[in-house]
Design a protein around this motif. Structure first.
Motif, PDB file in Angstrom:
ATOM      1  N   SER A  84      -9.696   2.713 -21.259  1.00 26.88           N
ATOM      2  CA  SER A  84      -8.615   1.731 -21.252  1.00 26.88           C
ATOM      3  C   SER A  84      -8.196   1.447 -19.812  1.00 26.88           C
ATOM      4  N   ALA A  85      -7.617   0.285 -19.591  1.00 29.78           N
ATOM      5  CA  ALA A  85      -7.186  -0.096 -18.247  1.00 29.78           C
ATOM      6  C   ALA A  85      -5.765  -0.643 -18.317  1.00 29.78           C
ATOM      7  N   THR A  86      -4.952  -0.297 -17.318  1.00 27.60           N
ATOM      8  CA  THR A  86      -3.536  -0.686 -17.309  1.00 27.60           C
ATOM      9  C   THR A  86      -3.269  -1.719 -16.218  1.00 27.60           C
ATOM     10  N   PRO A  87      -2.689  -2.878 -16.580  1.00 31.85           N
ATOM     11  CA  PRO A  87      -2.352  -3.892 -15.573  1.00 31.85           C
ATOM     12  C   PRO A  87      -1.012  -3.603 -14.906  1.00 31.85           C
ATOM     13  N   ASN A  88      -0.899  -4.003 -13.659  1.00 33.48           N
ATOM     14  CA  ASN A  88       0.349  -3.842 -12.902  1.00 33.48           C
ATOM     15  C   ASN A  88       0.506  -5.033 -11.971  1.00 33.48           C
ATOM     16  N   ALA A  89       1.717  -5.553 -11.869  1.00 32.09           N
ATOM     17  CA  ALA A  89       2.023  -6.671 -10.967  1.00 32.09           C
ATOM     18  C   ALA A  89       3.117  -6.237  -9.989  1.00 32.09           C
ATOM     19  N   THR A  90       2.953  -6.605  -8.727  1.00 34.04           N
ATOM     20  CA  THR A  90       3.890  -6.199  -7.679  1.00 34.04           C
ATOM     21  C   THR A  90       4.214  -7.388  -6.787  1.00 34.04           C
ATOM     22  N   LEU A  91       5.488  -7.538  -6.450  1.00 30.37           N
ATOM     23  CA  LEU A  91       5.930  -8.540  -5.479  1.00 30.37           C
ATOM     24  C   LEU A  91       6.131  -7.842  -4.139  1.00 30.37           C
ATOM     25  N   VAL A  92       5.380  -8.255  -3.119  1.00 26.65           N
ATOM     26  CA  VAL A  92       5.387  -7.593  -1.817  1.00 26.65           C
ATOM     27  C   VAL A  92       5.894  -8.551  -0.747  1.00 26.65           C
ATOM     28  N   GLN A  93       6.810  -8.062   0.078  1.00 28.83           N
ATOM     29  CA  GLN A  93       7.273  -8.813   1.243  1.00 28.83           C
ATOM     30  C   GLN A  93       6.516  -8.320   2.479  1.00 28.83           C
ATOM     31  N   ASN A  94       5.875  -9.228   3.202  1.00 30.16           N
ATOM     32  CA  ASN A  94       5.126  -8.901   4.412  1.00 30.16           C
ATOM     33  C   ASN A  94       5.922  -9.312   5.642  1.00 30.16           C
ATOM     34  N   GLN A  95       6.250  -8.345   6.487  1.00 34.17           N
ATOM     35  CA  GLN A  95       7.005  -8.601   7.712  1.00 34.17           C
ATOM     36  C   GLN A  95       6.091  -8.409   8.918  1.00 34.17           C
ATOM     37  N   LYS A  96       6.010  -9.424   9.769  1.00 36.54           N
ATOM     38  CA  LYS A  96       5.181  -9.351  10.970  1.00 36.54           C
ATOM     39  C   LYS A  96       6.060  -9.563  12.193  1.00 36.54           C
ATOM     40  N   CYS A 103       5.150  -3.721   5.169  1.00 29.36           N
ATOM     41  CA  CYS A 103       5.111  -4.268   3.807  1.00 29.36           C
ATOM     42  C   CYS A 103       6.155  -3.558   2.954  1.00 29.36           C
ATOM     43  N   LYS A 104       6.883  -4.333   2.191  1.00 30.60           N
ATOM     44  CA  LYS A 104       7.974  -3.790   1.376  1.00 30.60           C
ATOM     45  C   LYS A 104       7.819  -4.275  -0.062  1.00 30.60           C
ATOM     46  N   THR A 105       7.820  -3.351  -1.012  1.00 32.56           N
ATOM     47  CA  THR A 105       7.742  -3.705  -2.425  1.00 32.56           C
ATOM     48  C   THR A 105       9.122  -4.114  -2.923  1.00 32.56           C
ATOM     49  N   LEU A 106       9.231  -5.335  -3.465  1.00 32.72           N
ATOM     50  CA  LEU A 106      10.503  -5.854  -3.943  1.00 32.72           C
ATOM     51  C   LEU A 106      10.676  -5.705  -5.452  1.00 32.72           C
ATOM     52  N   ASP A 107       9.586  -5.791  -6.182  1.00 29.47           N
ATOM     53  CA  ASP A 107       9.665  -5.642  -7.633  1.00 29.47           C
ATOM     54  C   ASP A 107       8.280  -5.282  -8.153  1.00 29.47           C
ATOM     55  N   SER A 108       8.249  -4.569  -9.270  1.00 31.24           N
ATOM     56  CA  SER A 108       6.976  -4.143  -9.847  1.00 31.24           C
ATOM     57  C   SER A 108       7.127  -4.009 -11.352  1.00 31.24           C
ATOM     58  N   VAL A 109       6.053  -4.318 -12.087  1.00 27.84           N
ATOM     59  CA  VAL A 109       6.083  -4.215 -13.537  1.00 27.84           C
ATOM     60  C   VAL A 109       4.707  -3.772 -14.031  1.00 27.84           C
ATOM     61  N   MET A 125       3.381 -11.083 -17.546  1.00 23.84           N
ATOM     62  CA  MET A 125       4.292 -10.187 -16.849  1.00 23.84           C
ATOM     63  C   MET A 125       5.227 -11.013 -15.978  1.00 23.84           C
ATOM     64  N   THR A 126       6.408 -10.507 -15.708  1.00 22.47           N
ATOM     65  CA  THR A 126       7.395 -11.239 -14.916  1.00 22.47           C
ATOM     66  C   THR A 126       7.898 -10.380 -13.763  1.00 22.47           C
ATOM     67  N   LEU A 127       8.155 -11.041 -12.638  1.00 17.33           N
ATOM     68  CA  LEU A 127       8.735 -10.411 -11.454  1.00 17.33           C
ATOM     69  C   LEU A 127       9.936 -11.234 -11.015  1.00 17.33           C
ATOM     70  N   THR A 128      10.989 -10.570 -10.581  1.00 14.57           N
ATOM     71  CA  THR A 128      12.200 -11.266 -10.151  1.00 14.57           C
ATOM     72  C   THR A 128      12.305 -11.234  -8.629  1.00 14.57           C
TER      73      THR A 128
END
Length: 260
Positions: free
Chosen positions: A182-194, A206-212, A228-231
Motif C-alpha cells: 500500500s502507498a500513502t499520499p501526502n501534500a505539503t505547502l512549503v514556503q521558500n525563502q531566498k 524552507c518552511k512547512t506551512l501546512d501538511s495533510v 486533499m486540501t491545504l490552507t
C-alpha cells in the motif's frame, strides 16, 4: 496614510521641532563559520536596501511651547508610487515599513520613536496567468526482496496557479499502485525563502506551512482518486520584486509505500 501623534505633557516643555518620516527598507543578515588549524573565523553576510523615505514640510513645527496635558498633532502621508515588496519577516531578513517621529529640544538628546505598519503589495488574482490550471505527474518503481514489485504512479491537478492568503488549495490526485505494498499520499505547502547578500552569498530556507495525509492506496489498485486540501496562512505573501529577498511557494505531493 492619516493619523496623529499625541503627547501627555507633565510640565511645560519647550520644543525646537518635531519631524516625521515614512520609511521602507529591506535587509538580510546571517553569519557563517570556517574552521582552520589555528582558529575559527566568523563571516557576516548582509545587505540592505532603502525602499523609500518620505518627509513632508507639514510634519515639522517651529519652536513652540507644549502646555501641560494632552497635545495632539494630526498628520497625512502620501505613499510614494512604486512597486514595493510586501511586509515580510523571515529567518535571515525582513522587509519592514515604519513611521518615525523625532522630537528635538535645545540642550537635550533627540527623542526618536518608531512604529511599524504592514504593507501588502496589490496583485491581481484574476490575471489569466494566475488562473491557469497546474498539473504534474510522476512514477517510481517499488523494490522488494531485491526485485521490482511494480510501479506507483500519480498525477496531480490544481485548478489554478494563484491563491491569496486565507484561501484553501484543493488538490485533485489520481493514483495507480501496481506494487505489492500500500502507498500513502501526502501534500505539503512549503514556503521558500531566498536571501542574497552583497558578497554574492545566498542563503535558502524552507518552511512547512501546512501538511495533510490522505487515505492509503491499496496494493494492486489501478485507478484511485483523492482530494486533499491545504490552507494558506493569512500572513503568507509572495515576494518577487526585491533583489535581496525572494519568497515563493510550492505544493509538494508524495506517494510513499507503506512499510511492510
Amino acid at each position: 496614510m492619516t493619523g496623529h501623534i499625541s503627547f501627555d505633557v507633565k510640565r511645560v516643555t519647550n520644543i525646537t521641532s518635531i519631524f516625521m518620516s515614512l520609511n521602507g527598507k529591506a535587509e538580510v543578515r546571517w553569519t557563517t563559520r570556517t574552521m582552520s588549524r589555528r582558529r575559527t573565523r566568523t563571516h557576516t553576510h548582509k545587505a540592505e536596501i532603502d525602499l523609500f523615505t518620505v518627509i513632508t514640510g507639514n510634519n515639522a513645527i517651529g519652536r513652540t511651547v507644549l502646555q501641560e496635558g494632552a497635545q495632539v498633532y494630526p498628520f497625512t502621508f502620501q505613499l510614494p508610487q512604486g512597486d514595493f515588496p510586501s511586509t515580510f519577516k523571515g529567518v535571515h531578513g525582513r522587509v519592514v515599513y515604519f513611521l518615525k517621529v523625532e522630537i528635538h529640544r535645545s540642550l537635550h538628546i533627540t527623542k526618536v520613536f518608531e512604529t511599524e505598519f504592514n504593507f501588502s503589495r496589490h496583485i491581481d488574482s484574476n490575471h489569466p496567468q494566475l488562473l491557469a490550471p497546474l498539473s504534474g505527474s510522476n512514477s517510481h518503481m517499488v523494490w522488494g526482496l531485491c526485485c521490482a514489485s511494480g510501479p506507483v504512479e500519480m498525477t496531480v491537478h490544481l485548478d489554478r496557479k494563484g491563491f491569496v492568503p486565507g484561501e484553501t488549495i484543493k488538490i485533485a490526485c489520481e493514483f495507480r499502485n501496481s506494487s505489492l505494498r500500500s502507498a500513502t499520499p501526502n501534500a505539503t505547502l512549503v514556503q521558500n525563502q531566498k536571501y542574497s547578500a552583497l558578497d554574492t552569498s545566498v542563503r535558502i530556507e524552507c518552511k512547512t506551512l501546512d501538511s495533510v495525509t490522505g487515505e492509503p492506496v491499496k496494493s494492486g489498485t489501478l485507478q484511485a482518486y483523492s482530494e486533499m486540501t491545504l490552507t494558506i496562512p493569512d500572513t503568507s505573501l509572495s515576494i518577487s520584486n526585491c533583489s535581496i529577498i525572494d519568497v515563493n511557494y510550492d505544493v509538494l505531493v508524495t506517494l510513499s509505500p507503506c512499510r511492510s
